[in-house]
Design a protein around this motif. Structure first.
Motif, PDB file in Angstrom:
ATOM      1  N   LYS A   1       0.936  -0.965  -0.068  1.00  0.00           N
ATOM      2  CA  LYS A   1       0.108   0.238   0.110  1.00  0.00           C
ATOM      3  C   LYS A   1       1.033   1.180  -0.043  1.00  0.00           C
ATOM      4  CE  LYS A   1      -3.922   1.645   2.664  1.00  0.00           C
ATOM      5  NZ  LYS A   1      -4.636   1.335   3.977  1.00  0.00           N
ATOM      6  N   LEU A   2       0.616   2.158  -0.785  1.00  0.00           N
ATOM      7  CA  LEU A   2       1.515   3.348  -1.074  1.00  0.00           C
ATOM      8  C   LEU A   2       1.590   3.961   0.194  1.00  0.00           C
ATOM      9  CD1 LEU A   2       3.436   5.121  -2.945  1.00  0.00           C
ATOM     10  CD2 LEU A   2       1.327   6.363  -3.181  1.00  0.00           C
ATOM     11  N   SER A   3       0.417   4.368   1.046  1.00  0.00           N
ATOM     12  CA  SER A   3       0.386   5.132   2.256  1.00  0.00           C
ATOM     13  C   SER A   3       1.149   4.432   3.313  1.00  0.00           C
ATOM     14  CB  SER A   3      -1.073   5.193   2.717  1.00  0.00           C
ATOM     15  OG  SER A   3      -1.711   3.959   2.688  1.00  0.00           O
ATOM     16  N   ASP A   4       1.624   3.043   3.392  1.00  0.00           N
ATOM     17  CA  ASP A   4       2.322   2.336   4.146  1.00  0.00           C
ATOM     18  C   ASP A   4       3.789   3.083   4.202  1.00  0.00           C
ATOM     19  OD1 ASP A   4       0.514   0.893   5.178  1.00  0.00           O
ATOM     20  OD2 ASP A   4       1.198  -1.228   3.940  1.00  0.00           O
ATOM     21  N   SER A   5       4.244   3.917   3.029  1.00  0.00           N
ATOM     22  CA  SER A   5       5.454   4.570   2.873  1.00  0.00           C
ATOM     23  C   SER A   5       5.418   5.678   3.491  1.00  0.00           C
ATOM     24  CB  SER A   5       6.115   4.334   1.421  1.00  0.00           C
ATOM     25  OG  SER A   5       6.298   3.090   1.300  1.00  0.00           O
ATOM     26  N   LEU A   6       4.425   6.242   3.855  1.00  0.00           N
ATOM     27  CA  LEU A   6       4.242   7.808   4.380  1.00  0.00           C
ATOM     28  C   LEU A   6       5.374   7.868   5.554  1.00  0.00           C
ATOM     29  CD1 LEU A   6       0.443   8.789   4.805  1.00  0.00           C
ATOM     30  CD2 LEU A   6       2.172   9.512   3.242  1.00  0.00           C
ATOM     31  N   GLY A   7       6.119   9.101   5.595  1.00  0.00           N
ATOM     32  CA  GLY A   7       7.089   9.090   6.514  1.00  0.00           C
ATOM     33  C   GLY A   7       8.667   8.932   5.676  1.00  0.00           C
ATOM     34  N   LYS A   8       8.471   8.264   4.673  1.00  0.00           N
ATOM     35  CA  LYS A   8       9.506   7.923   3.851  1.00  0.00           C
ATOM     36  C   LYS A   8       9.442   8.554   2.582  1.00  0.00           C
ATOM     37  CE  LYS A   8      11.823   4.122   4.170  1.00  0.00           C
ATOM     38  NZ  LYS A   8      12.451   2.917   4.087  1.00  0.00           N
ATOM     39  N   TRP A   9      10.661   8.624   1.968  1.00  0.00           N
ATOM     40  CA  TRP A   9      10.598   9.086   0.433  1.00  0.00           C
ATOM     41  C   TRP A   9      10.336   8.048  -0.575  1.00  0.00           C
ATOM     42  CZ3 TRP A   9      11.394  14.114  -1.619  1.00  0.00           C
ATOM     43  CH2 TRP A   9      11.641  15.199  -0.550  1.00  0.00           C
ATOM     44  N   VAL A  10       9.599   8.198  -1.600  1.00  0.00           N
ATOM     45  CA  VAL A  10       9.263   6.913  -2.434  1.00  0.00           C
ATOM     46  C   VAL A  10       9.672   7.387  -3.899  1.00  0.00           C
ATOM     47  CG1 VAL A  10       7.264   5.855  -3.474  1.00  0.00           C
ATOM     48  CG2 VAL A  10       7.284   6.284  -0.925  1.00  0.00           C
ATOM     49  N   VAL A  11      10.216   6.332  -4.411  1.00  0.00           N
ATOM     50  CA  VAL A  11      10.137   6.639  -5.994  1.00  0.00           C
ATOM     51  C   VAL A  11       9.330   5.419  -6.747  1.00  0.00           C
ATOM     52  CG1 VAL A  11      11.679   6.073  -8.108  1.00  0.00           C
ATOM     53  CG2 VAL A  11      12.655   7.303  -6.050  1.00  0.00           C
ATOM     54  N   LEU A  12       8.427   5.666  -7.654  1.00  0.00           N
ATOM     55  CA  LEU A  12       7.625   5.025  -8.131  1.00  0.00           C
ATOM     56  C   LEU A  12       7.907   4.923  -9.503  1.00  0.00           C
ATOM     57  CD1 LEU A  12       4.840   3.327  -7.537  1.00  0.00           C
ATOM     58  CD2 LEU A  12       3.662   5.461  -8.133  1.00  0.00           C
ATOM     59  N   CYS A  13       8.354   3.685  -9.986  1.00  0.00           N
ATOM     60  CA  CYS A  13       8.762   3.816 -11.556  1.00  0.00           C
ATOM     61  C   CYS A  13       7.939   2.952 -12.240  1.00  0.00           C
ATOM     62  CB  CYS A  13      10.106   3.102 -11.517  1.00  0.00           C
ATOM     63  SG  CYS A  13      11.385   4.247 -11.028  1.00  0.00           S
ATOM     64  N   PHE A  14       7.083   3.442 -13.497  1.00  0.00           N
ATOM     65  CA  PHE A  14       6.415   2.506 -13.968  1.00  0.00           C
ATOM     66  C   PHE A  14       7.191   2.177 -15.406  1.00  0.00           C
ATOM     67  CE2 PHE A  14       3.109   4.987 -11.892  1.00  0.00           C
ATOM     68  CZ  PHE A  14       1.901   4.183 -11.859  1.00  0.00           C
ATOM     69  N   TYR A  15       7.037   1.293 -15.968  1.00  0.00           N
ATOM     70  CA  TYR A  15       7.750   0.806 -17.188  1.00  0.00           C
ATOM     71  C   TYR A  15       6.792   0.073 -17.896  1.00  0.00           C
ATOM     72  CZ  TYR A  15       8.667  -3.765 -14.826  1.00  0.00           C
ATOM     73  OH  TYR A  15       8.357  -4.798 -14.020  1.00  0.00           O
ATOM     74  N   PRO A  16       7.214  -0.028 -19.382  1.00  0.00           N
ATOM     75  CA  PRO A  16       6.162  -0.483 -20.317  1.00  0.00           C
ATOM     76  C   PRO A  16       5.939  -2.275 -20.180  1.00  0.00           C
ATOM     77  CG  PRO A  16       7.787   0.704 -21.563  1.00  0.00           C
ATOM     78  CD  PRO A  16       8.149   0.362 -20.007  1.00  0.00           C
ATOM     79  N   GLY A  17       6.930  -2.899 -19.752  1.00  0.00           N
ATOM     80  CA  GLY A  17       6.610  -4.281 -19.453  1.00  0.00           C
ATOM     81  C   GLY A  17       7.999  -5.177 -19.054  1.00  0.00           C
ATOM     82  N   ASP A  18       7.930  -6.243 -18.424  1.00  0.00           N
ATOM     83  CA  ASP A  18       8.908  -7.177 -18.322  1.00  0.00           C
ATOM     84  C   ASP A  18       9.288  -7.604 -19.870  1.00  0.00           C
ATOM     85  OD1 ASP A  18       7.937  -6.989 -15.683  1.00  0.00           O
ATOM     86  OD2 ASP A  18       7.006  -8.654 -15.404  1.00  0.00           O
ATOM     87  N   PHE A  19      10.465  -8.067 -19.641  1.00  0.00           N
ATOM     88  CA  PHE A  19      11.470  -8.767 -20.737  1.00  0.00           C
ATOM     89  C   PHE A  19      11.266  -7.587 -21.897  1.00  0.00           C
ATOM     90  CE2 PHE A  19       9.586 -12.452 -18.453  1.00  0.00           C
ATOM     91  CZ  PHE A  19      11.019 -13.187 -18.253  1.00  0.00           C
ATOM     92  N   THR A  20      10.845  -6.270 -21.754  1.00  0.00           N
ATOM     93  CA  THR A  20      11.272  -5.356 -22.743  1.00  0.00           C
ATOM     94  C   THR A  20      12.767  -5.100 -22.629  1.00  0.00           C
ATOM     95  OG1 THR A  20      10.605  -3.640 -21.372  1.00  0.00           O
ATOM     96  CG2 THR A  20       8.944  -4.243 -22.933  1.00  0.00           C
ATOM     97  N   PHE A  21      13.353  -4.255 -23.667  1.00  0.00           N
ATOM     98  CA  PHE A  21      14.898  -4.222 -23.814  1.00  0.00           C
ATOM     99  C   PHE A  21      15.388  -3.047 -23.147  1.00  0.00           C
ATOM    100  CE2 PHE A  21      12.878  -6.279 -27.600  1.00  0.00           C
ATOM    101  CZ  PHE A  21      13.335  -7.479 -27.401  1.00  0.00           C
ATOM    102  N   VAL A  22      14.787  -2.169 -22.804  1.00  0.00           N
ATOM    103  CA  VAL A  22      15.330  -0.906 -22.303  1.00  0.00           C
ATOM    104  C   VAL A  22      15.292  -0.738 -20.851  1.00  0.00           C
ATOM    105  CG1 VAL A  22      15.554   1.618 -22.136  1.00  0.00           C
ATOM    106  CG2 VAL A  22      15.174   0.366 -24.387  1.00  0.00           C
TER     107      VAL A  22
END
Lengths: 83, 151
Positions: A62-83
């Motif tokens: 749950k995102l709010s479990d990280s309240l009190g800490k900094w968070v980096v949320l990284c979306f990406y197009p898909g597993d096994f893609t090349f970049v």
């Protein structure tokens, strides 16, 4: 991370604190749940709970479990893609 | 994602929780980690890999591409109050610069520690000049900082 039993159904993530849309709204073209949730710098990040794979285990976070800490949320197009 | 995993110790030092998100299932995340990423980064991916089936999260964060059915390369820096401080979205073919994410986190952390009394000019790096906003700074930034100071 909260560890969870895994079954055959594919779990999905959901926003936290958003009411389930009524059935008639589901049929409508506009998604009410998304309105007023504009993602912008300086605004609150929408909270969510979602299934995860983490170090050999399946669970959920749950995102709010990280309240009190900094968070980096990284979306990406898909597993096994090349970049 | 291996590039982010590789820098995980730095994120940990900075007190940052990292989450990756794609529309793939938890099962695919496991196999990708076990069969490929763990060969690129020792120990594999150390942070939770979120499964965003249906793009539910991507839609709300404005990074879901309906046509392609995937989440685009969106990166969000969220502060301890849950407020988004930075966002960057790239189309799939170009990867992120993780060093830049780390630089931005360090800058946001400094601003937060000083309660905004210090701000970081363009390209700021830790140890370099910060600016102290106030009436005396108006029209006088040139006395304190020039773009070349970063070099």
């Amino acid at each position: 991370m909260e560890e969870k039993e895994i079954g055959c159904a594919r779990p999905t993530g959901a926003l936290v604190g958003e009411p389930e849309p009524a059935p008639e709204e589901k049929a409508g073209p506009a998604k009410k749940e998304v309105q007023g949730m504009t993602v912008m710098v300086g605004r609150k990040a929408p909270d969510f709970e979602a299934p995860v794979y983490h170090k050999g285990k399946f669970g959920s976070v749950k995102l709010s479990d990280s309240l009190g800490k900094w968070v980096v949320l990284c979306f990406y197009p898909g597993d096994f893609t090349f970049v | 994602m291996s590039a982010v995993a590789d820098k995980y110790p730095v994120f940990q030092e900075l007190g940052v929780d990292v989450y990756s998100v794609s529309v793939d299932s938890q099962f695919v995340h496991k196999i990708w980690n076990d069969n490929e990423l763990s060969k690129m980064v020792e120990g594999g991916v150390p942070f939770p890999m979120i499964s965003d089936a249906g793009g539910n999260l991507g839609k709300v964060y404005g990074v879901y591409d309906e046509k392609a059915g995937v989440d685009l390369r969106g990166r969000f820096i969220i502060d301890p109050d849950g407020v988004i401080q930075g966002m960057e979205v790239l189309t799939p073919p170009v990867g992120r610069n993780v060093e830049e994410t780390i630089r931005q986190i360090k800058a946001f952390q400094l601003v937060r520690e000083t309660k905004g009394k210090e701000v970081t000019p363009s390209g700021w790096q830790p140890g370099k000049t910060t600016l102290k906003p106030g009436p005396d700074l108006v029209g006088n930034v040139w006395k304190f900082w020039k773009p070349r100071d970063n070099k």
